[in-house]
Write a protein that holds these residues in place. Structure first.
Motif, PDB file in Angstrom:
ATOM      1  N   ASP A   1      50.969  37.881  23.820  1.00 26.20           N
ATOM      2  CA  ASP A   1      52.423  37.882  24.005  1.00 26.20           C
ATOM      3  C   ASP A   1      53.134  38.456  22.779  1.00 26.20           C
ATOM      4  O   ASP A   1      54.215  39.034  22.901  1.00 26.20           O
ATOM      5  N   SER A   2      52.506  38.282  21.621  1.00 27.34           N
ATOM      6  CA  SER A   2      53.102  38.757  20.375  1.00 27.34           C
ATOM      7  C   SER A   2      52.841  40.236  20.129  1.00 27.34           C
ATOM      8  O   SER A   2      53.376  40.811  19.171  1.00 27.34           O
ATOM      9  N   GLY A   3      52.006  40.827  20.967  1.00 25.33           N
ATOM     10  CA  GLY A   3      51.682  42.237  20.794  1.00 25.33           C
ATOM     11  C   GLY A   3      50.732  42.502  19.652  1.00 25.33           C
ATOM     12  O   GLY A   3      50.682  43.617  19.111  1.00 25.33           O
ATOM     13  N   VAL A   4      49.967  41.479  19.285  1.00 27.22           N
ATOM     14  CA  VAL A   4      49.029  41.603  18.164  1.00 27.22           C
ATOM     15  C   VAL A   4      47.598  41.584  18.698  1.00 27.22           C
ATOM     16  O   VAL A   4      47.212  40.656  19.428  1.00 27.22           O
ATOM     17  N   ALA A   5      46.820  42.582  18.355  1.00 24.14           N
ATOM     18  CA  ALA A   5      45.410  42.636  18.747  1.00 24.14           C
ATOM     19  C   ALA A   5      44.570  42.018  17.629  1.00 24.14           C
ATOM     20  O   ALA A   5      44.516  42.546  16.518  1.00 24.14           O
ATOM     21  N   VAL A   6      43.949  40.886  17.917  1.00 29.21           N
ATOM     22  CA  VAL A   6      43.137  40.215  16.899  1.00 29.21           C
ATOM     23  C   VAL A   6      41.656  40.428  17.187  1.00 29.21           C
ATOM     24  O   VAL A   6      41.247  40.610  18.333  1.00 29.21           O
ATOM     25  N   ALA A   7      40.871  40.399  16.124  1.00 31.93           N
ATOM     26  CA  ALA A   7      39.419  40.574  16.235  1.00 31.93           C
ATOM     27  C   ALA A   7      38.771  40.012  14.972  1.00 31.93           C
ATOM     28  O   ALA A   7      39.413  39.979  13.910  1.00 31.93           O
ATOM     29  N   PRO A   8      37.518  39.555  15.080  1.00 35.36           N
ATOM     30  CA  PRO A   8      36.826  38.998  13.910  1.00 35.36           C
ATOM     31  C   PRO A   8      36.672  40.000  12.765  1.00 35.36           C
ATOM     32  O   PRO A   8      36.383  39.599  11.638  1.00 35.36           O
ATOM     33  N   THR A   9      36.858  41.275  13.055  1.00 34.46           N
ATOM     34  CA  THR A   9      36.715  42.289  12.011  1.00 34.46           C
ATOM     35  C   THR A   9      37.914  42.308  11.062  1.00 34.46           C
ATOM     36  O   THR A   9      37.835  42.882   9.969  1.00 34.46           O
ATOM     37  N   LEU A  10      39.025  41.692  11.460  1.00 33.61           N
ATOM     38  CA  LEU A  10      40.190  41.619  10.581  1.00 33.61           C
ATOM     39  C   LEU A  10      39.894  40.681   9.410  1.00 33.61           C
ATOM     40  O   LEU A  10      39.349  39.597   9.605  1.00 33.61           O
ATOM     41  N   THR A  11      40.274  41.088   8.225  1.00 30.62           N
ATOM     42  CA  THR A  11      39.944  40.291   7.036  1.00 30.62           C
ATOM     43  C   THR A  11      40.658  38.951   7.013  1.00 30.62           C
ATOM     44  O   THR A  11      40.152  37.984   6.433  1.00 30.62           O
ATOM     45  N   TRP A  12      41.826  38.872   7.651  1.00 33.13           N
ATOM     46  CA  TRP A  12      42.614  37.643   7.590  1.00 33.13           C
ATOM     47  C   TRP A  12      42.375  36.723   8.790  1.00 33.13           C
ATOM     48  O   TRP A  12      42.886  35.594   8.818  1.00 33.13           O
ATOM     49  N   TYR A  13      41.596  37.166   9.775  1.00 31.32           N
ATOM     50  CA  TYR A  13      41.389  36.405  11.009  1.00 31.32           C
ATOM     51  C   TYR A  13      39.945  35.909  11.060  1.00 31.32           C
ATOM     52  O   TYR A  13      39.007  36.706  11.140  1.00 31.32           O
ATOM     53  N   LYS A  14      39.768  34.589  11.020  1.00 31.40           N
ATOM     54  CA  LYS A  14      38.421  34.019  10.967  1.00 31.40           C
ATOM     55  C   LYS A  14      38.131  33.174  12.204  1.00 31.40           C
ATOM     56  O   LYS A  14      38.870  32.219  12.496  1.00 31.40           O
ATOM     57  N   GLU A  15      37.085  33.526  12.927  1.00 33.07           N
ATOM     58  CA  GLU A  15      36.631  32.716  14.058  1.00 33.07           C
ATOM     59  C   GLU A  15      35.538  31.760  13.592  1.00 33.07           C
ATOM     60  O   GLU A  15      34.609  32.170  12.897  1.00 33.07           O
ATOM     61  N   THR A  16      35.650  30.482  13.985  1.00 32.19           N
ATOM     62  CA  THR A  16      34.660  29.493  13.570  1.00 32.19           C
ATOM     63  C   THR A  16      33.619  29.199  14.643  1.00 32.19           C
ATOM     64  O   THR A  16      32.528  28.729  14.327  1.00 32.19           O
ATOM     65  N   GLY A  17      33.965  29.436  15.926  1.00 31.92           N
ATOM     66  CA  GLY A  17      33.038  29.089  16.995  1.00 31.92           C
ATOM     67  C   GLY A  17      32.767  27.600  17.065  1.00 31.92           C
ATOM     68  O   GLY A  17      31.689  27.169  17.455  1.00 31.92           O
ATOM     69  N   SER A  18      33.755  26.796  16.686  1.00 35.22           N
ATOM     70  CA  SER A  18      33.551  25.345  16.599  1.00 35.22           C
ATOM     71  C   SER A  18      34.666  24.583  17.293  1.00 35.22           C
ATOM     72  O   SER A  18      35.660  25.158  17.742  1.00 35.22           O
ATOM     73  N   GLY A  19      34.501  23.282  17.365  1.00 38.94           N
ATOM     74  CA  GLY A  19      35.500  22.404  17.943  1.00 38.94           C
ATOM     75  C   GLY A  19      36.728  22.287  17.061  1.00 38.94           C
ATOM     76  O   GLY A  19      36.783  22.826  15.949  1.00 38.94           O
ATOM     77  N   MET A  20      37.710  21.533  17.544  1.00 43.03           N
ATOM     78  CA  MET A  20      38.993  21.445  16.858  1.00 43.03           C
ATOM     79  C   MET A  20      38.872  20.814  15.476  1.00 43.03           C
ATOM     80  O   MET A  20      39.461  21.295  14.507  1.00 43.03           O
ATOM     81  N   GLY A  21      38.111  19.742  15.361  1.00 47.71           N
ATOM     82  CA  GLY A  21      37.975  19.073  14.070  1.00 47.71           C
ATOM     83  C   GLY A  21      37.366  19.967  13.002  1.00 47.71           C
ATOM     84  O   GLY A  21      37.939  20.132  11.914  1.00 47.71           O
ATOM     85  N   PRO A  22      36.182  20.557  13.264  1.00 44.20           N
ATOM     86  CA  PRO A  22      35.589  21.462  12.282  1.00 44.20           C
ATOM     87  C   PRO A  22      36.476  22.666  11.963  1.00 44.20           C
ATOM     88  O   PRO A  22      36.522  23.120  10.822  1.00 44.20           O
ATOM     89  N   ALA A  23      37.184  23.186  12.973  1.00 45.49           N
ATOM     90  CA  ALA A  23      38.080  24.320  12.727  1.00 45.49           C
ATOM     91  C   ALA A  23      39.225  23.903  11.799  1.00 45.49           C
ATOM     92  O   ALA A  23      39.632  24.670  10.912  1.00 45.49           O
ATOM     93  N   LEU A  24      39.738  22.707  11.990  1.00 46.66           N
ATOM     94  CA  LEU A  24      40.780  22.204  11.093  1.00 46.66           C
ATOM     95  C   LEU A  24      40.246  22.022   9.677  1.00 46.66           C
ATOM     96  O   LEU A  24      40.956  22.277   8.696  1.00 46.66           O
ATOM     97  N   ASN A  25      39.008  21.582   9.569  1.00 47.02           N
ATOM     98  CA  ASN A  25      38.389  21.466   8.239  1.00 47.02           C
ATOM     99  C   ASN A  25      38.342  22.823   7.547  1.00 47.02           C
ATOM    100  O   ASN A  25      38.593  22.934   6.342  1.00 47.02           O
ATOM    101  N   THR A  26      38.001  23.863   8.305  1.00 47.28           N
ATOM    102  CA  THR A  26      37.955  25.218   7.745  1.00 47.28           C
ATOM    103  C   THR A  26      39.338  25.664   7.299  1.00 47.28           C
ATOM    104  O   THR A  26      39.510  26.222   6.209  1.00 47.28           O
ATOM    105  N   ALA A  27      40.339  25.411   8.135  1.00 42.06           N
ATOM    106  CA  ALA A  27      41.711  25.785   7.779  1.00 42.06           C
ATOM    107  C   ALA A  27      42.177  25.041   6.533  1.00 42.06           C
ATOM    108  O   ALA A  27      42.862  25.608   5.680  1.00 42.06           O
ATOM    109  N   SER A  28      41.795  23.771   6.430  1.00 39.41           N
ATOM    110  CA  SER A  28      42.166  22.986   5.259  1.00 39.41           C
ATOM    111  C   SER A  28      41.537  23.564   3.999  1.00 39.41           C
ATOM    112  O   SER A  28      42.191  23.660   2.948  1.00 39.41           O
ATOM    113  N   ALA A  29      40.263  23.957   4.092  1.00 42.50           N
ATOM    114  CA  ALA A  29      39.569  24.527   2.935  1.00 42.50           C
ATOM    115  C   ALA A  29      40.133  25.887   2.541  1.00 42.50           C
ATOM    116  O   ALA A  29      40.168  26.239   1.359  1.00 42.50           O
TER     117      ALA A  29
END
Length: 274
Positions: free
Chosen positions: A160-188
């Motif tokens: 909707d924002s017109g932004v194409a995201v992909a794991p190859t972007l340096t600022w966009y990180k996919e964790t492949g994990s559940g909500m809790g572990p993903a939040l841990n990554t964001a916190s770190a």
């Protein structure tokens, strides 16, 4: 002597069978494939003992992303699917893996980020504008990347924002994990992340993360429940699975869901149609 021992052993086996038979006969259980948010928020830990007390049915939860939970249902490895991605759920029904989808409850998504807020989105209500600002600033963003309901919602917001995201972007990180572990990554990482409010409220390792954007109607998060089609998978426990669905959508079940709070804040809002 030998015959006496044999009679004693037979008597012991018979007694054990008589004692244990009714116990085993009374044991009833179902498998529910569901999202990590219902598990990690503590909701299941709160409501399932009440359900078992009322029905005698034990619920074994497999908590994964919504996409995986639906795939478990497609394999016939669950009796009930309880998830939060309405388009995917409707497709599940259309494919014949369930005959009906029933709405249970809702909450909302929130956009989390560091207090320093490099993308300058704090206090906003427009998720589209917030995602555009994050992309422009190339601020670290953590995605679950696990085909969950939350991941599906996130991808819709990027589109909707017109932004194409992909794991190859340096600022966009996919964790492949559940909500809790993903939040841990964001916190770190001090990164931005989309989260369901329930898991966020129960999350302890917040670091410098806070809610920055909330209240956009697009952030509405609906949960639905479905009995896996016993016509397709005869081993599905139809009676017990339906008992779970009937209870969770009944007044009692809905009241129990509404009563679940963390820090005085309600996590889920029941909205099953009466």
């Amino acid at each position: 002597m030998k015959s006496t021992i044999t009679r004693i052993l037979l008597s012991a086996v018979t007694a054990l069978t008589l004692l244990s038979g009714p116990v085993f006969a009374q044991e009833k259980s179902i498998v529910v494939s569901s999202t990590t948010s219902t598990e990690q928020s503590g909701l299941f830990g709160f409501i399932l003992p009440i359900f078992k007390m009322k029905t005698g049915i034990e619920v074994k939860v497999v908590a994964v992303g919504t996409g995986q939970a639906l795939d478990i249902g497609r394999r016939g490895d669950a009796d009930v699917v309880f998830v939060h991605d309405k388009p995917a759920e409707e497709k599940f029904v259309a494919e014949g893996y369930a005959t009906k989808r029933v709405e249970v409850m809702y909450n909302d998504f929130v956009l989390i980020g560091p207090k320093s807020d490099p993308a300058k989105i704090a206090g906003g209500r427009d998720i589209k504008a917030a995602f555009q600002k994050i992309a422009t600033a190339q601020a670290p963003f953590v995605s679950r990347g696990d085909k969950s309901g939350t991941h599906a919602a996130e991808l819709r917001y990027w589109k909707d924002s017109g932004v194409a995201v992909a794991p190859t972007l340096t600022w966009y990180k996919e964790t492949g994990s559940g909500m809790g572990p993903a939040l841990n990554t964001a916190s770190a990482m001090n990164g931005y992340i989309l989260a369901d409010r329930a898991t966020w409220l129960s999350f302890k390792n917040r670091g410098d993360l806070v809610i920055l954007v909330q209240g956009d109607p697009k952030l509405f998060n609906q949960y639905g429940v479905m009995l896996v089609n016993p016509a397709k998978f005869p081993h599905v426990k139809k009676a017990e699975g339906q008992a779970f669905i009937d209870w969770i959508t009944s007044k009692n079940g809905q009241d129990v869901i509404a009563s679940y709070q963390i820090g005085g804040e309600q996590l889920f809002f029941p909205n099953a149609r009466k």
